[in-house]
Write a protein that holds these residues in place. Structure first.
Motif, mmCIF file in Angstrom:
data_model
loop_
_atom_site.group_PDB
_atom_site.id
_atom_site.type_symbol
_atom_site.label_atom_id
_atom_site.label_comp_id
_atom_site.label_asym_id
_atom_site.label_seq_id
_atom_site.Cartn_x
_atom_site.Cartn_y
_atom_site.Cartn_z
ATOM 1 N N PRO A 133 41.112 49.592 30.630
ATOM 2 C CA PRO A 133 42.052 48.826 29.800
ATOM 3 C C PRO A 133 41.663 47.360 29.631
ATOM 4 C CG PRO A 133 43.205 50.165 31.418
ATOM 5 C CD PRO A 133 41.758 50.183 31.791
ATOM 6 N N GLY A 134 42.214 46.729 28.620
ATOM 7 C CA GLY A 134 42.032 45.299 28.417
ATOM 8 C C GLY A 134 42.838 44.493 29.422
ATOM 9 N N CYS A 135 42.471 43.228 29.589
ATOM 10 C CA CYS A 135 43.120 42.395 30.608
ATOM 11 C C CYS A 135 44.567 42.054 30.243
ATOM 12 C CB CYS A 135 42.302 41.141 30.858
ATOM 13 S SG CYS A 135 41.838 40.211 29.374
ATOM 14 N N PHE A 136 44.814 41.590 29.021
ATOM 15 C CA PHE A 136 46.186 41.350 28.585
ATOM 16 C C PHE A 136 46.983 42.656 28.628
ATOM 17 C CE2 PHE A 136 45.342 37.274 26.074
ATOM 18 C CZ PHE A 136 46.214 36.511 26.830
ATOM 19 N N ALA A 137 46.353 43.730 28.164
ATOM 20 C CA ALA A 137 47.034 45.021 28.113
ATOM 21 C C ALA A 137 47.460 45.470 29.502
ATOM 22 C CB ALA A 137 46.127 46.067 27.474
ATOM 23 N N THR A 138 46.580 45.295 30.487
ATOM 24 C CA THR A 138 46.915 45.676 31.857
ATOM 25 C C THR A 138 48.117 44.899 32.359
ATOM 26 O OG1 THR A 138 44.623 46.282 32.367
ATOM 27 C CG2 THR A 138 46.058 45.759 34.229
ATOM 28 N N THR A 139 48.088 43.594 32.191
ATOM 29 C CA THR A 139 49.177 42.743 32.683
ATOM 30 C C THR A 139 50.504 43.121 32.053
ATOM 31 O OG1 THR A 139 47.512 40.967 32.600
ATOM 32 C CG2 THR A 139 49.747 40.348 33.223
ATOM 33 N N ILE A 140 50.506 43.283 30.754
ATOM 34 C CA ILE A 140 51.752 43.556 30.023
ATOM 35 C C ILE A 140 52.269 44.967 30.310
ATOM 36 C CG2 ILE A 140 52.720 43.816 27.702
ATOM 37 C CD1 ILE A 140 50.652 41.561 26.884
ATOM 38 N N GLN A 141 51.356 45.938 30.314
ATOM 39 C CA GLN A 141 51.785 47.312 30.579
ATOM 40 C C GLN A 141 52.385 47.458 31.974
ATOM 41 O OE1 GLN A 141 48.899 50.409 28.521
ATOM 42 N NE2 GLN A 141 47.768 48.620 29.177
ATOM 43 N N LEU A 142 51.775 46.833 32.960
ATOM 44 C CA LEU A 142 52.301 46.946 34.316
ATOM 45 C C LEU A 142 53.664 46.266 34.447
ATOM 46 C CD1 LEU A 142 49.060 46.501 36.450
ATOM 47 C CD2 LEU A 142 50.249 48.600 35.814
ATOM 48 N N GLY A 143 53.946 45.350 33.542
ATOM 49 C CA GLY A 143 55.267 44.744 33.516
ATOM 50 C C GLY A 143 56.315 45.609 32.826
ATOM 51 N N LEU A 144 55.877 46.540 31.980
ATOM 52 C CA LEU A 144 56.833 47.283 31.137
ATOM 53 C C LEU A 144 56.871 48.792 31.372
ATOM 54 C CD1 LEU A 144 56.215 45.479 27.711
ATOM 55 C CD2 LEU A 144 58.094 45.090 29.318
ATOM 56 N N LEU A 145 55.898 49.360 32.051
ATOM 57 C CA LEU A 145 55.839 50.819 32.209
ATOM 58 C C LEU A 145 57.108 51.441 32.795
ATOM 59 C CD1 LEU A 145 52.163 51.513 33.397
ATOM 60 C CD2 LEU A 145 53.180 52.116 31.196
ATOM 61 N N ARG A 185 40.676 31.453 35.586
ATOM 62 C CA ARG A 185 40.921 32.889 35.615
ATOM 63 C C ARG A 185 42.358 33.203 35.986
ATOM 64 N NH1 ARG A 185 36.430 34.939 39.509
ATOM 65 N NH2 ARG A 185 37.577 36.889 39.547
ATOM 66 N N GLY A 186 42.807 34.378 35.528
ATOM 67 C CA GLY A 186 44.161 34.830 35.777
ATOM 68 C C GLY A 186 44.953 34.968 34.485
ATOM 69 N N ILE A 187 45.951 35.861 34.512
ATOM 70 C CA ILE A 187 46.885 36.020 33.395
ATOM 71 C C ILE A 187 48.301 36.069 33.959
ATOM 72 C CG2 ILE A 187 47.729 37.551 31.561
ATOM 73 C CD1 ILE A 187 44.914 38.549 31.148
ATOM 74 N N LEU A 188 49.174 35.280 33.381
ATOM 75 C CA LEU A 188 50.602 35.323 33.697
ATOM 76 C C LEU A 188 51.338 35.703 32.420
ATOM 77 C CD1 LEU A 188 52.696 34.566 36.057
ATOM 78 C CD2 LEU A 188 53.125 32.537 34.674
ATOM 79 N N ALA A 189 52.082 36.813 32.471
ATOM 80 C CA ALA A 189 52.800 37.297 31.289
ATOM 81 C C ALA A 189 54.297 37.345 31.579
ATOM 82 C CB ALA A 189 52.308 38.691 30.906
ATOM 83 N N THR A 190 55.087 36.900 30.611
ATOM 84 C CA THR A 190 56.542 37.024 30.694
ATOM 85 C C THR A 190 57.008 37.867 29.515
ATOM 86 O OG1 THR A 190 56.772 34.905 29.520
ATOM 87 C CG2 THR A 190 56.916 34.852 31.922
ATOM 88 N N SER A 191 57.736 38.932 29.828
ATOM 89 C CA SER A 191 58.251 39.845 28.807
ATOM 90 C C SER A 191 59.757 39.956 28.987
ATOM 91 C CB SER A 191 57.616 41.233 28.959
ATOM 92 O OG SER A 191 56.205 41.168 28.991
ATOM 93 N N TYR A 192 60.502 39.910 27.881
ATOM 94 C CA TYR A 192 61.950 40.055 28.023
ATOM 95 C C TYR A 192 62.523 40.911 26.905
ATOM 96 C CZ TYR A 192 62.191 36.089 24.723
ATOM 97 O OH TYR A 192 62.044 35.246 23.636
ATOM 98 N N THR A 193 63.564 41.655 27.279
ATOM 99 C CA THR A 193 64.210 42.573 26.356
ATOM 100 C C THR A 193 65.647 42.802 26.801
ATOM 101 O OG1 THR A 193 63.964 44.721 25.242
ATOM 102 C CG2 THR A 193 63.570 44.681 27.606
#
Length: 324
Positions: A133-145, A224-232
């Protein structure tokens, strides 16, 4: 010993992969292929490995290795595989986006399995070809799965994520140059990032409806590193959400739900993903963080390799964060 070949070992992901495999107790690096550095020592591209390895880059490929990692630019993996053949028993793990989407997953009679271990663990164990998987995709998916599996992503999902400069690759560009990147933050590819396709396919894989994803990626002035915030929208309680996440990730060795707010230093230089939940009125905020070169690329590739060869999933990946 698993004999491994690396295609494209001079970049950031290739370098991280070399470091991981040199320290993996069950792997021997057979060759590191490079068209631009053939005959030169690995340390010419990765000077931190001085005294660690005497390997040299090569312009030749051994088709009979047990596993091949493709650390090539997007669009180049399929081209390379069309021009180079490997044995029927060779496992292939591709770190580009060439085979991640279902429409691109079948190649030369083989099907690439999407290598998100927290989603496709059992499929990966039986796979011959893996699309990392892509790096952004990994971060976001693990936050939403967990929400996707429970059918709780029916409303719009807003995502804001920031990545370090290594996410842009080793090649110099106007927005990765130090004098531009330092003391600077900017967004790019708003709402159209290429990782949205694989994110959408994973979230939809449970058969539940997923609302529209609004993704705003940002460039950060760190390495290095990705921090993602997702809200719904979320009608349940924070405790219910935490229980949902704890249950989903109970058997995963690298993804952990934190009771306290998280930050990048917890996960940089590790294969970990940390997730934190926060509820405000009717909105659930999910924060997820990874190292883009490890859990978002090379570390996850080794995790996939471990699963394919029946090894302990975390083998060779017990890395230490640089918290201070």
């Amino acid at each position: 010993m698993i004999k491994a070949g690396i295609i494209g070992g001079s970049g950031y992901t290739g370098g991280e992969l070399i470091r991981l495999l040199l320290n993996h107790p069950d792997v021997e690096i057979d060759f590191v292929f490079s068209t631009t550095r053939a005959g030169k020592p690995i340390t010419s591209a990765h000077p931190d490995l001085l005294g660690v390895t005497n390997l040299e880059f090569t312009g030749e490929v051994n088709p009979n290795v047990d596993v091949v990692f493709l650390c090539l630019g997007h669009g180049n993996s399929s081209k390379f595989l069309n021009e180079n053949s490997f044995s029927e028993t060779t496992k292939i793990i591709d770190l580009s986006n060439d085979f991640r989407l279902k429409a691109d997953a079948t190649f030369q009679g083989k099907t690439f399995v999407y290598g998100l271990t927290e989603l496709n663990n059992e499929k990966i164990k039986k796979a011959d070809y893996i699309a990392n998987p892509g790096c952004f995709a990994t971060t976001i998916q693990l936050g939403l799965l967990p929400l996707a599996k429970a059918g709780l992503l029916q409303n719009q999902v807003h995502i804001n994520a920031i990545t370090g400069s290594t996410g842009a690759g080793v090649g110099l560009s106007s927005t990765s140059h130090f004098s531009w990147r330092n003391n600077n933050v900017s967004w790019y590819k708003p709402f159209t990032h290429q990782h949205l396709g694989e994110i959408g396919e994973s979230l939809d894989s449970f058969g539940n409806k997923t609302g529209q994803l609004f993704f705003l990626p940002n460039r950060g002035n760190f390495t290095r590193g990705i921090l993602a915030t997702s809200y719904t929208q979320f009608d349940g309680s924070l405790e219910e959400a935490q229980q949902l996440y704890q249950e989903y990730y109970k058997d995963d060795v690298f993804t952990h739900v934190s009771a306290e707010p998280i930050h990048l230093k917890q996960v940089v230089n590790t294969n970990q993903c940390h997730v934190h939940l926060h509820k405000h009125e009717g909105t659930l905020l999910v924060t997820s963080a990874i190292d883009n070169l490890l859990k978002g690329a090379s570390g996850q590739a080794v995790q996939n390799m471990n699963l394919i060869f029946g090894l302990e999933e975390a083998k060779g990946l017990q890395l230490k964060a640089g918290v201070f």
